[in-house]
Write a protein that holds these residues in place. Sequence first.
Motif, PDB file in Angstrom:
ATOM      1  N   TYR A  58      37.316 -46.822 -10.903  1.00  0.00           N
ATOM      2  CA  TYR A  58      38.444 -46.728 -11.824  1.00  0.00           C
ATOM      3  C   TYR A  58      38.011 -46.856 -13.283  1.00  0.00           C
ATOM      4  CZ  TYR A  58      43.120 -47.239 -13.680  1.00  0.00           C
ATOM      5  OH  TYR A  58      44.271 -47.038 -14.394  1.00  0.00           O
ATOM      6  N   ILE A  59      37.038 -47.748 -13.549  1.00  0.00           N
ATOM      7  CA  ILE A  59      36.728 -47.987 -14.972  1.00  0.00           C
ATOM      8  C   ILE A  59      35.659 -47.051 -15.526  1.00  0.00           C
ATOM      9  CG2 ILE A  59      37.579 -50.337 -15.223  1.00  0.00           C
ATOM     10  CD1 ILE A  59      34.856 -51.371 -14.596  1.00  0.00           C
ATOM     11  N   ILE A  60      34.800 -46.516 -14.687  1.00  0.00           N
ATOM     12  CA  ILE A  60      33.751 -45.633 -15.233  1.00  0.00           C
ATOM     13  C   ILE A  60      34.341 -44.414 -15.940  1.00  0.00           C
ATOM     14  CG2 ILE A  60      31.855 -44.070 -14.593  1.00  0.00           C
ATOM     15  CD1 ILE A  60      30.956 -46.228 -12.617  1.00  0.00           C
ATOM     16  N   PRO A  61      35.368 -43.743 -15.384  1.00  0.00           N
ATOM     17  CA  PRO A  61      35.937 -42.615 -16.138  1.00  0.00           C
ATOM     18  C   PRO A  61      36.778 -43.077 -17.335  1.00  0.00           C
ATOM     19  CG  PRO A  61      36.493 -42.509 -13.794  1.00  0.00           C
ATOM     20  CD  PRO A  61      35.975 -43.873 -14.055  1.00  0.00           C
ATOM     21  N   GLY A  62      37.055 -44.350 -17.425  1.00  0.00           N
ATOM     22  CA  GLY A  62      37.861 -44.878 -18.523  1.00  0.00           C
ATOM     23  C   GLY A  62      37.092 -44.927 -19.837  1.00  0.00           C
ATOM     24  N   PRO A  63      37.759 -45.439 -20.879  1.00  0.00           N
ATOM     25  CA  PRO A  63      37.149 -45.392 -22.216  1.00  0.00           C
ATOM     26  C   PRO A  63      36.087 -46.463 -22.440  1.00  0.00           C
ATOM     27  CG  PRO A  63      39.309 -46.388 -22.340  1.00  0.00           C
ATOM     28  CD  PRO A  63      39.103 -46.005 -20.910  1.00  0.00           C
ATOM     29  N   VAL A  64      35.133 -46.566 -21.558  1.00  0.00           N
ATOM     30  CA  VAL A  64      33.994 -47.471 -21.739  1.00  0.00           C
ATOM     31  C   VAL A  64      32.734 -46.729 -21.309  1.00  0.00           C
ATOM     32  CG1 VAL A  64      35.131 -49.701 -21.438  1.00  0.00           C
ATOM     33  CG2 VAL A  64      34.462 -48.397 -19.432  1.00  0.00           C
ATOM     34  N   THR A  65      31.583 -47.186 -21.791  1.00  0.00           N
ATOM     35  CA  THR A  65      30.340 -46.609 -21.293  1.00  0.00           C
ATOM     36  C   THR A  65      29.880 -47.450 -20.108  1.00  0.00           C
ATOM     37  OG1 THR A  65      29.043 -48.007 -22.756  1.00  0.00           O
ATOM     38  CG2 THR A  65      29.645 -45.842 -23.595  1.00  0.00           C
ATOM     39  N   ARG A  66      28.996 -46.889 -19.332  1.00  0.00           N
ATOM     40  CA  ARG A  66      28.470 -47.641 -18.190  1.00  0.00           C
ATOM     41  C   ARG A  66      27.719 -48.877 -18.688  1.00  0.00           C
ATOM     42  NH1 ARG A  66      27.068 -44.339 -12.906  1.00  0.00           N
ATOM     43  NH2 ARG A  66      28.607 -42.690 -13.046  1.00  0.00           N
ATOM     44  N   ALA A  75      38.618 -56.135 -22.391  1.00  0.00           N
ATOM     45  CA  ALA A  75      39.437 -55.747 -21.247  1.00  0.00           C
ATOM     46  C   ALA A  75      38.713 -56.067 -19.940  1.00  0.00           C
ATOM     47  CB  ALA A  75      39.757 -54.258 -21.322  1.00  0.00           C
ATOM     48  N   LEU A  76      37.412 -55.775 -19.897  1.00  0.00           N
ATOM     49  CA  LEU A  76      36.652 -55.973 -18.662  1.00  0.00           C
ATOM     50  C   LEU A  76      36.537 -57.451 -18.323  1.00  0.00           C
ATOM     51  CD1 LEU A  76      33.875 -53.293 -19.173  1.00  0.00           C
ATOM     52  CD2 LEU A  76      35.929 -53.134 -17.770  1.00  0.00           C
TER      53      LEU A  76
END
Lengths: 285, 211, 133
Positions: B66-74, B3-4
């Motif tokens: 937007y993406i940090i709280p999403g379902p990915v790790t940093r 996705a990223l």
Amino acid sequence: MKMQNAIELQGLKKRLGNFVLGPIDLIVPKGCIVGYIGENGAGKSTTIKLLLNLMLPDQGEIKLLGKDIQEFTPQMKKDIAYVFDDLYLPEDMTLKNVQNFHRKLYGQAWQDKTFSELITRFNLPDNKTIKHFSRGMRMQLGLALALSHGAKLLLLDEATSGLDPVIRDDVLDLLLEYIQNEDHTVLVSSHILSDLEKVADYIAFIHKGQLLFMEAKDELVEQYGITSLSKEQLAEIDDKAIIGKRPHQFGVEVMLKRSLVPDDLELEKVSIEDIMVYMIKGERK
Amino acid sequence: MIALIYKDLVALRKALFSLVFIIFIVGFITVRQGNIMTLPLMFILVPLILLGMLWGSDTKSNVDQYIIPGPVTRRTIVLSRYVFVWIVAVIGTLFTILLKLFLRDGILLEIPWYLIAVTMPLLVTAISMIQLPLMYKFGAEKARLIFVVLYFVVFALFSYIGSNKELIAKFMDKLILLDLKIIGLAVMGVTLLLNIVSFALSTTIYTKKEF
Amino acid sequence: MRRCLVNIKIKNSSNDPIYLQIKNQIRDAILNGELEADELLPSIRLLAKELRVSVITTKRAYDELEKDGFIHSVHGKGSFVAPQNLDLIKERFLKKIEANMTEILRYAKLADVSHDELIEMIKTLEDENAECN
């Protein structure tokens, strides 16, 4: 054991330059809508950023859906949805791009049907890049995205501030639909609650980084009343009953605690905004 | 992760098209001038240009928030950026090897393919690997400033080496004595080390970052 | 067992809290037979959504209705109109009337208000209330 609280904050503390948030203790039971209110700069966004792991706390514990957020896996993060004051996505993306991105990001959890329905409902164009979306449209898209991956906790940070009443009304409907499932919880932060105030079950009030109260809205509103008095009448009222006052040339408008004034004193209903204004002003004097 | 990368490709969509276009033009010119080596070396610049643009787009849209709280790790977010550079490195390497296969003459013919396969990744990634942790630490603007300073340092180093040619000559003499395969292994080792250290640094910086 | 279709109006200008307005309107509907025994009431969440009030408000209205014996809740199924013993309710109301009347008579005696005048007052009040509604 079944998880009962959607949000649990314990001794949460964060220092940012001169500003100190907390220590905050807050428990939000699941299945309700909480209005998280306070002035600009009171610490609302900081709290939400801490909840979302965008900031790291100096002290304290944050539990969402019964789990410490430090232990959250990407899979668990799918249970949390969030909408900020703007949609933070590259502006060259079209609606289709955004949809593809989230489909890949959320995998199995992504609900294409729900998303498409919301997009149709909001009448959002799918050929324009989001650069050309109005602020209202960006917020609608953000909300549609947030509601399309089966999240159990929805956090809105100033999401509806400055939007027109029609869009705010849509948001109200969506929140009420979302909360039909009693496992769902909503936290709305705002400096103006306006219409959202109607549907909030609890109001948490933060002022200068401190949580002043977190109470059921109905009880809160019933506790206080507003009336106009002459200065002589005011002198007879118990000082402890006076939450805040607005003196003017021809008398004083006061917010009073109903339990501490005589029953025959006629008081008008208060709104949450009244409570906020009178409390802040009451503290200033 | 996919996705990223997808998000990055969409954000760079226009830029990528113009980049491919530019490479074709430069390729055409260099082929006509018989200076074919310029083409692979262009790939050294490609990741720098792309990273610069990606950072620009990300900063403008505030997409990290937007993406940090999403379902990915940093860590995955950082990794996606490295994977981006590695994709460019793979493309550059394949491109150069293909170039060698189709060429009739020139210096490329004399270099064995496995040496190209290990050198190109180093050439393509090297600068990015130094730049990425700096960008994560100081942001794109300051990182660029630091890089200008770095250019001067490198420039000074080169002019020092230039004025001590005998040193180079000695070094080259020793190098030639070595087996090409050992050199290849050494280059691979350096590339791996550089990439791993850079990634570890960036991840450490990014996990502590606040938005 | 049919779906409950009762009109509920929320007045923001009213001095009664919203939960009380909901409670009173459902109670009235039950008492005048608009809602029959064993009818399924809307869930507290649906009611909150439709009326655009908080879930706590509707829950409180239902809790009080249940406490007063007008409805009963079955966990996981919803809230139903309880079978009403109308005689019992009538008796309860009569008792309330009696208590209030005693009070009225006491004040009437103090202020020297005759029975005819009292009846006249009741009529006037009734007319006024009819206009309001």
